[in-house]
Design a protein around this motif. Structure first.
Motif, PDB file in Angstrom:
ATOM      1  N   ARG A 225      -2.145  -7.237  -7.720  1.00  0.00           N
ATOM      2  CA  ARG A 225      -2.206  -7.422  -6.260  1.00  0.00           C
ATOM      3  C   ARG A 225      -1.699  -8.811  -5.897  1.00  0.00           C
ATOM      4  NH1 ARG A 225      -6.768  -9.961  -3.387  1.00  0.00           N
ATOM      5  NH2 ARG A 225      -8.229 -10.939  -4.848  1.00  0.00           N
ATOM      6  N   THR A 226      -1.352  -8.991  -4.641  1.00  0.00           N
ATOM      7  CA  THR A 226      -0.879 -10.282  -4.160  1.00  0.00           C
ATOM      8  C   THR A 226      -2.067 -11.170  -3.823  1.00  0.00           C
ATOM      9  OG1 THR A 226      -0.703  -9.330  -1.940  1.00  0.00           O
ATOM     10  CG2 THR A 226       1.315  -9.435  -3.247  1.00  0.00           C
ATOM     11  N   LEU A 227      -2.098 -12.340  -4.409  1.00  0.00           N
ATOM     12  CA  LEU A 227      -3.162 -13.302  -4.117  1.00  0.00           C
ATOM     13  C   LEU A 227      -2.783 -14.188  -2.937  1.00  0.00           C
ATOM     14  CD1 LEU A 227      -3.975 -14.398  -7.785  1.00  0.00           C
ATOM     15  CD2 LEU A 227      -5.061 -12.597  -6.428  1.00  0.00           C
ATOM     16  N   PHE A 228      -1.501 -14.172  -2.576  1.00  0.00           N
ATOM     17  CA  PHE A 228      -1.000 -14.934  -1.433  1.00  0.00           C
ATOM     18  C   PHE A 228      -0.125 -14.020  -0.591  1.00  0.00           C
ATOM     19  CE2 PHE A 228      -1.381 -17.909  -5.006  1.00  0.00           C
ATOM     20  CZ  PHE A 228      -2.245 -18.846  -4.474  1.00  0.00           C
ATOM     21  N   GLY A 229       0.049 -14.376   0.660  1.00  0.00           N
ATOM     22  CA  GLY A 229       0.957 -13.636   1.527  1.00  0.00           C
ATOM     23  C   GLY A 229       0.510 -13.694   2.968  1.00  0.00           C
ATOM     24  N   ALA A 230       1.302 -14.363   3.801  1.00  0.00           N
ATOM     25  CA  ALA A 230       0.985 -14.435   5.226  1.00  0.00           C
ATOM     26  C   ALA A 230       1.289 -13.101   5.893  1.00  0.00           C
ATOM     27  CB  ALA A 230       1.799 -15.546   5.881  1.00  0.00           C
ATOM     28  N   ARG A 231       0.601 -12.842   6.970  1.00  0.00           N
ATOM     29  CA  ARG A 231       0.807 -11.591   7.699  1.00  0.00           C
ATOM     30  C   ARG A 231       2.230 -11.538   8.243  1.00  0.00           C
ATOM     31  NH1 ARG A 231      -2.885  -8.112  10.572  1.00  0.00           N
ATOM     32  NH2 ARG A 231      -1.708  -6.752  11.957  1.00  0.00           N
ATOM     33  N   ARG A 311      14.274   1.176 -11.419  1.00  0.00           N
ATOM     34  CA  ARG A 311      14.178  -0.255 -11.064  1.00  0.00           C
ATOM     35  C   ARG A 311      13.135  -0.470  -9.980  1.00  0.00           C
ATOM     36  NH1 ARG A 311      15.909  -3.718 -14.499  1.00  0.00           N
ATOM     37  NH2 ARG A 311      16.376  -5.226 -12.851  1.00  0.00           N
ATOM     38  N   LEU A 312      12.055   0.296 -10.085  1.00  0.00           N
ATOM     39  CA  LEU A 312      10.920   0.187  -9.176  1.00  0.00           C
ATOM     40  C   LEU A 312       9.673  -0.108  -9.987  1.00  0.00           C
ATOM     41  CD1 LEU A 312      11.637   3.368  -7.011  1.00  0.00           C
ATOM     42  CD2 LEU A 312      11.905   1.011  -6.224  1.00  0.00           C
ATOM     43  N   VAL A 313       8.617  -0.535  -9.308  1.00  0.00           N
ATOM     44  CA  VAL A 313       7.307  -0.704  -9.931  1.00  0.00           C
ATOM     45  C   VAL A 313       6.289   0.042  -9.090  1.00  0.00           C
ATOM     46  CG1 VAL A 313       5.476  -2.346 -10.517  1.00  0.00           C
ATOM     47  CG2 VAL A 313       7.855  -2.927 -10.978  1.00  0.00           C
ATOM     48  N   CYS A 314       5.455   0.833  -9.757  1.00  0.00           N
ATOM     49  CA  CYS A 314       4.377   1.548  -9.081  1.00  0.00           C
ATOM     50  C   CYS A 314       3.116   0.699  -9.152  1.00  0.00           C
ATOM     51  CB  CYS A 314       4.143   2.901  -9.753  1.00  0.00           C
ATOM     52  SG  CYS A 314       2.694   3.778  -9.125  1.00  0.00           S
ATOM     53  N   LEU A 315       2.540   0.402  -7.992  1.00  0.00           N
ATOM     54  CA  LEU A 315       1.291  -0.363  -7.916  1.00  0.00           C
ATOM     55  C   LEU A 315       0.143   0.588  -7.606  1.00  0.00           C
ATOM     56  CD1 LEU A 315       2.448  -3.431  -5.766  1.00  0.00           C
ATOM     57  CD2 LEU A 315       2.340  -3.273  -8.261  1.00  0.00           C
ATOM     58  N   LEU A 316      -0.836   0.623  -8.507  1.00  0.00           N
ATOM     59  CA  LEU A 316      -2.002   1.480  -8.307  1.00  0.00           C
ATOM     60  C   LEU A 316      -3.245   0.684  -7.924  1.00  0.00           C
ATOM     61  CD1 LEU A 316      -1.584   4.051 -11.218  1.00  0.00           C
ATOM     62  CD2 LEU A 316      -1.171   4.411  -8.784  1.00  0.00           C
ATOM     63  N   HIS A 317      -3.102  -0.629  -7.780  1.00  0.00           N
ATOM     64  CA  HIS A 317      -4.234  -1.436  -7.334  1.00  0.00           C
ATOM     65  C   HIS A 317      -4.691  -0.944  -5.965  1.00  0.00           C
ATOM     66  CE1 HIS A 317      -6.663  -4.874  -6.060  1.00  0.00           C
ATOM     67  NE2 HIS A 317      -6.639  -5.306  -7.315  1.00  0.00           N
ATOM     68  N   GLU A 318      -6.017  -1.000  -5.747  1.00  0.00           N
ATOM     69  CA  GLU A 318      -6.568  -0.485  -4.487  1.00  0.00           C
ATOM     70  C   GLU A 318      -6.157  -1.304  -3.267  1.00  0.00           C
ATOM     71  OE1 GLU A 318      -8.574   1.444  -7.683  1.00  0.00           O
ATOM     72  OE2 GLU A 318      -8.241  -0.697  -7.344  1.00  0.00           O
ATOM     73  N   LYS A 319      -5.846  -2.567  -3.442  1.00  0.00           N
ATOM     74  CA  LYS A 319      -5.487  -3.407  -2.298  1.00  0.00           C
ATOM     75  C   LYS A 319      -4.420  -4.415  -2.719  1.00  0.00           C
ATOM     76  CE  LYS A 319      -6.448  -4.357   2.078  1.00  0.00           C
ATOM     77  NZ  LYS A 319      -6.247  -3.368   3.143  1.00  0.00           N
ATOM     78  N   PRO A 320      -3.188  -3.940  -2.984  1.00  0.00           N
ATOM     79  CA  PRO A 320      -2.156  -4.883  -3.419  1.00  0.00           C
ATOM     80  C   PRO A 320      -1.686  -5.821  -2.315  1.00  0.00           C
ATOM     81  CG  PRO A 320      -1.254  -2.669  -3.220  1.00  0.00           C
ATOM     82  CD  PRO A 320      -2.725  -2.547  -3.030  1.00  0.00           C
ATOM     83  N   PHE A 321      -1.858  -5.399  -1.053  1.00  0.00           N
ATOM     84  CA  PHE A 321      -1.390  -6.210   0.069  1.00  0.00           C
ATOM     85  C   PHE A 321      -2.467  -6.269   1.150  1.00  0.00           C
ATOM     86  CE2 PHE A 321       2.274  -3.938  -1.749  1.00  0.00           C
ATOM     87  CZ  PHE A 321       2.974  -5.024  -2.249  1.00  0.00           C
ATOM     88  N   ALA A 322      -2.658  -7.449   1.701  1.00  0.00           N
ATOM     89  CA  ALA A 322      -3.550  -7.589   2.860  1.00  0.00           C
ATOM     90  C   ALA A 322      -2.840  -7.046   4.098  1.00  0.00           C
ATOM     91  CB  ALA A 322      -3.921  -9.056   3.054  1.00  0.00           C
ATOM     92  N   TYR A 323      -3.620  -6.794   5.140  1.00  0.00           N
ATOM     93  CA  TYR A 323      -3.124  -6.422   6.480  1.00  0.00           C
ATOM     94  C   TYR A 323      -2.624  -4.992   6.590  1.00  0.00           C
ATOM     95  CZ  TYR A 323      -2.880 -11.525   6.224  1.00  0.00           C
ATOM     96  OH  TYR A 323      -3.155 -12.842   5.989  1.00  0.00           O
ATOM     97  N   VAL A 324      -2.523  -4.255   5.479  1.00  0.00           N
ATOM     98  CA  VAL A 324      -2.107  -2.855   5.543  1.00  0.00           C
ATOM     99  C   VAL A 324      -3.104  -2.020   4.734  1.00  0.00           C
ATOM    100  CG1 VAL A 324       0.341  -3.387   5.834  1.00  0.00           C
ATOM    101  CG2 VAL A 324      -0.577  -3.055   3.526  1.00  0.00           C
ATOM    102  N   ASN A 325      -2.951  -0.714   4.822  1.00  0.00           N
ATOM    103  CA  ASN A 325      -3.841   0.192   4.099  1.00  0.00           C
ATOM    104  C   ASN A 325      -3.893  -0.121   2.613  1.00  0.00           C
ATOM    105  OD1 ASN A 325      -4.190   1.576   6.470  1.00  0.00           O
ATOM    106  ND2 ASN A 325      -3.743   3.583   5.601  1.00  0.00           N
ATOM    107  N   GLY A 326      -5.077   0.064   2.040  1.00  0.00           N
ATOM    108  CA  GLY A 326      -5.186   0.091   0.595  1.00  0.00           C
ATOM    109  C   GLY A 326      -4.929   1.503   0.097  1.00  0.00           C
ATOM    110  N   SER A 327      -4.986   1.687  -1.200  1.00  0.00           N
ATOM    111  CA  SER A 327      -4.729   3.001  -1.798  1.00  0.00           C
ATOM    112  C   SER A 327      -6.003   3.578  -2.396  1.00  0.00           C
ATOM    113  CB  SER A 327      -3.655   2.901  -2.886  1.00  0.00           C
ATOM    114  OG  SER A 327      -2.402   2.601  -2.333  1.00  0.00           O
ATOM    115  N   GLY A 328      -6.289   4.809  -2.026  1.00  0.00           N
ATOM    116  CA  GLY A 328      -7.444   5.511  -2.570  1.00  0.00           C
ATOM    117  C   GLY A 328      -7.017   6.703  -3.399  1.00  0.00           C
ATOM    118  N   LYS A 329      -8.024   7.422  -3.853  1.00  0.00           N
ATOM    119  CA  LYS A 329      -7.790   8.654  -4.604  1.00  0.00           C
ATOM    120  C   LYS A 329      -8.803   9.658  -4.075  1.00  0.00           C
ATOM    121  CE  LYS A 329      -6.711   8.217  -8.809  1.00  0.00           C
ATOM    122  NZ  LYS A 329      -6.826   7.786 -10.203  1.00  0.00           N
ATOM    123  N   HIS A 330      -8.389  10.515  -3.162  1.00  0.00           N
ATOM    124  CA  HIS A 330      -9.327  11.425  -2.521  1.00  0.00           C
ATOM    125  C   HIS A 330      -9.681  12.551  -3.480  1.00  0.00           C
ATOM    126  CE1 HIS A 330      -7.362   9.933   1.460  1.00  0.00           C
ATOM    127  NE2 HIS A 330      -8.085   9.015   0.844  1.00  0.00           N
TER     128      HIS A 330
END
Length: 705
Positions: A225-231, A311-330
């Motif tokens: 996940r990103t530890l930094f990042g302005a909105r 040449r992509l990366v799949c991020l499965l972390h629940e909250k890789p980015f602030a200010y937008v939806n996180g990822s769940g597993k329903h």
């Protein structure tokens, strides 16, 4: 014509890499096939002779498909899958080689258990562990550029027989649930059903980002996940990504994902863009709980592997980015019988469907009594970041039944004033060319953690990177206990029909407080939940303790799902993983500030100072530059001080030996210190020259695929 050819190709792909029922019928002697089906369907003991024949057929099939190695594929308590590769090759006395795979090799494998999380069940010097074949989950082939490997789904236990994996408790819980469900069905006169299993469909959310961008972010590489990042100026406010048409790069990736999963028997059904930029979802068709758990692990592995090819990366972390939806597993959960009944299907009129109402009430009672355990099953350091915001449910476990089902329960419980349940209600679009639509029994409540959606329950709390095994083991065990309680009441009553009404009334009046059809995001809900006595467990450290409460120990022990020692080990593993995750994040943050962000801001400050000097040399004021330099200098001082403090905190906590204290201090000290540093760094990001800022920003990450 082209469509029919394409459909045939799709059907030809599905299951080609699975040792499934079709392959077993084709390759096994008829008597062996019948005996193996009894092992799979009836839980009979697997004998050595049978295993020998199956192993030989499995080896011949795998080798014919290009396999050179096999592996016992298992799910240790580290959140990943594990594989130890063994060649089929054996040497002969004449110096040659043969392809060999015995029944003993199929059934049992020996693995070094010392390096997997055990929560104190094993010492480092006590290394032996065993993988044991799970014949109820079909073997499959994994193929990549390195070749083809036969993967045999297995359980994993220690030398002393303690479970060290996710699969074993799920298999035990499935057995307990089936026993109690059959017991209740027999009381209703249903003697045709032989098996009842939880059917699970796990919707998988994930982010896709560009590989080159990913490689420039140390936090993404080490922490997920990103530890930094302005909105950024645009997040997901316009709702323009949700269900939007797929761009070609993502579409090609998803096409390859579908084909790989289909070949391994995973019924990938739905794919679409999710709400956040770069976010997507993949959902399978329902299948038996332990197979669904295996397939979801395969799905996550395949997403990672195929993404890199594009040449992509799949991020499965629940909250890789602030200010937008996180990822769940329903986690969609229902109860299915071997003759096709869905025990959570209301039927045409739930008033008349007493059997359905008994199973529904069993779930309601289970969720109210054991809500903390269900919350614990969805707890992790990553999911703590997600729950409670941007379409993720809050930390309070409640059930949304919908107005129709709630009306039925209220009337049976003797409460008046509710509208009658109406089956077959329709929606008229008001356009003659469009047909009228028959509505479902409930609306969809996207804010509810545990929502009834017409014929199943959807548990929305689970995090995107988590295994579905433990949550379903927990859910199965909870419901088994409630079915046990209901059956005992019905077995000891004189008036069967009257007792059913009494049970419904008692469960509604005593446990109905867990039912909430409203907006779980509403600010007044936490206060209302507290009035009802519903627990709010906000973090993993608090949740982990639930596993060793006496009530949890009694529940899992009674139904032979987990011994007390195994639960205590799980608590220890949860706390250990939590603290390790946070310490990795803290140390990564310190490194990124010291080696990237601080030097970059210093360069910008130097440029500003030189600019001020140059402006003054021409007898002009440099007021705006001076103000900016003063702001940056002050923030740099704050940043340096905060980073030094975080480094000291992390070093002190890492030295602690007691795992609970380490986790508590990570939660109470590291997280606030990290949030403070991020706020300072993000404030600097929006003012520092873009060419100088050292790491890709949210705009560059989220809008680059």
């Amino acid at each position: 014509m082209e469509d029919s050819i394409r459909d045939c190709k799709l059907c030809d792909i599905f299951g080609t890499h699975v040792f499934d029922d079709r392959v077993m019928q084709e390759r096994l002697p008829e008597e062996t096939y019948r005996e193996l089906k009894k092992v799979i369907d009836e839980g009979r003991m697997l004998d050595a002779k049978l295993a020998e024949v199956v192993a030989n057929a499995m080896k011949d099939w795998a080798v014919a498909m290009g396999a050179t190695h096999y592996t016992h594929w298992f799910q240790p308590l580290n959140g990943c899958t594990a594989e130890k590769y063994e060649s089929f090759m054996s040497t002969t006395s004449g110096g040659g080689a043969i392809m060999e795979f015995s029944g003993k090799m199929l059934i049992k494998g020996e693995s070094d258990a010392s390096s997997f999380p055990s929560g104190g069940l094993r010492c480092t010097f006590e290394a032996r562990g065993y993988t044991m074949w799970d014949p109820t989950s079909p073997a499959f082939l994994k193929e990549d550029k390195s070749g083809v490997t036969l993967c045999i789904p297995t359980a994993f236990c220690s030398y002393n027989g303690d479970s060290l994996d996710e699969k074993t408790p799920l298999l035990r819980a499935a057995r307990a649930l089936e026993k109690e469900a059959l017991r209740l069905l027999r009381l209703f006169g249903d003697h045709q059903v032989r098996h009842v299993r939880a059917a699970v469909g796990a919707e998988q959310e994930y982010f896709l980002i560009d590989l080159e961008t990913y490689q420039k972010r140390e936090d993404l590489k080490l922490c997920g996940r990103t530890l930094f990042g302005a909105r950024p100026p645009k997040c997901q406010e316009l709702d323009d990504h949700y269900y939007a048409s797929l761009n070609e790069r993502v579409s090609l990736f998803m096409k390859e994902i579908d084909e790989e999963l289909w070949s391994m028997g995973v019924s990938a059904k739905t794919k679409h863009n999710e709400a956040a930029p770069c976010q997507h979802e993949l959902a399978p068709i329902f299948t038996v709980d332990n197979i669904s758990a295996d397939q979801n692990q395969l799905m996550m592995e395949t997403l990672h592997r195929v993404a890199l090819r594009h040449r992509l990366v799949c991020l499965l972390h629940e909250k890789p980015f602030a200010y937008v939806n996180g990822s769940g597993k329903h986690n969609n959960w229902s109860l299915m019988t071997d003759n096709g009944q869905n025990l959570l299907e209301p039927g045409d009129n739930p008033y008349d469907n007493a059997k359905f109402l008994m199973f529904l009430c069993a779930v309601i009672r289970a969720i109210d009594l054991y809500a903390p355990l269900l919350r614990t099953a969805a707890s992790s350091a990553g999911n703590d970041q997600r729950l409670g915001g941007y379409e993720a449910p809050p930390s309070i476990v409640s059930i949304c039944l919908g107005d129709s089902m709630l009306s039925v329960l209220k009337r049976l419980a003797g409460e008046s004033g509710e509208e009658e349940y109406q089956s077959g209600a329709v929606v008229d679009f008001g356009i003659p060319s469009l047909p009228q639509l028959q509505v479902d029994a409930t609306d969809r409540n996207r804010t509810s953690p545990f929502a009834f959606t017409g014929s199943k329950f959807e548990f929305r709390m689970l995090g995107s990177s988590m295994s579905v095994s433990w949550v379903n083991a927990t859910l199965n065990t909870m419901v088994a206990e409630s079915l046990d309680w209901i059956s005992e009441r019905l077995e000891n009553c004189r008036d069967f029909d009257g007792e059913i009404v009494k049970i419904i009334k008692e469960i509604y009046l005593k446990h109905g407080k867990v039912i909430y059809n409203g907006n779980s995001y509403a600010p007044e809900w936490p206060a209302e939940a507290a009035k009802r006595g519903l627990p709010c467990i906000s973090d993993t450290v608090s949740a982990a303790k639930i596993l060793t409460h006496q009530r949890a120990i009694d529940l899992f022990s009674r139904y032979h799902v987990c011994r007390e020692s195994e639960l205590r080990a799980r608590e220890e593993v949860m706390l250990e993983r939590y603290s390790k995750h946070l310490l990795i994040e803290a140390n990564t943050m310190v490194r990124m500030v010291n080696r990237e962000i601080y030097p970059a801001v210093m360069r910008y400050a130097t440029e500003l100072a030189q600019s001020i000097t140059a402006v003054r040399a021409h007898q002009y004021t440099a007021k705006s530059q001076e103000q900016r330099l003063e702001f940056i200098s002050r923030k740099l001082d704050e940043l340096d001080s905060a980073v030094i403090e975080l480094g000291q905190i992390a070093e002190r906590i890492a030295a602690l030996q007691e795992m609970e204290q380490r986790a508590i201090q990570c939660r109470d000290q590291i997280l606030p210190a990290m949030n403070k540093i991020r706020a300072i760094a993000d404030a600097l990001e929006v003012i520092v020259d873009k060419k100088i800022w050292p790491i890709p920003t949210y705009e560059e990450i989220l809008y680059n695929v």
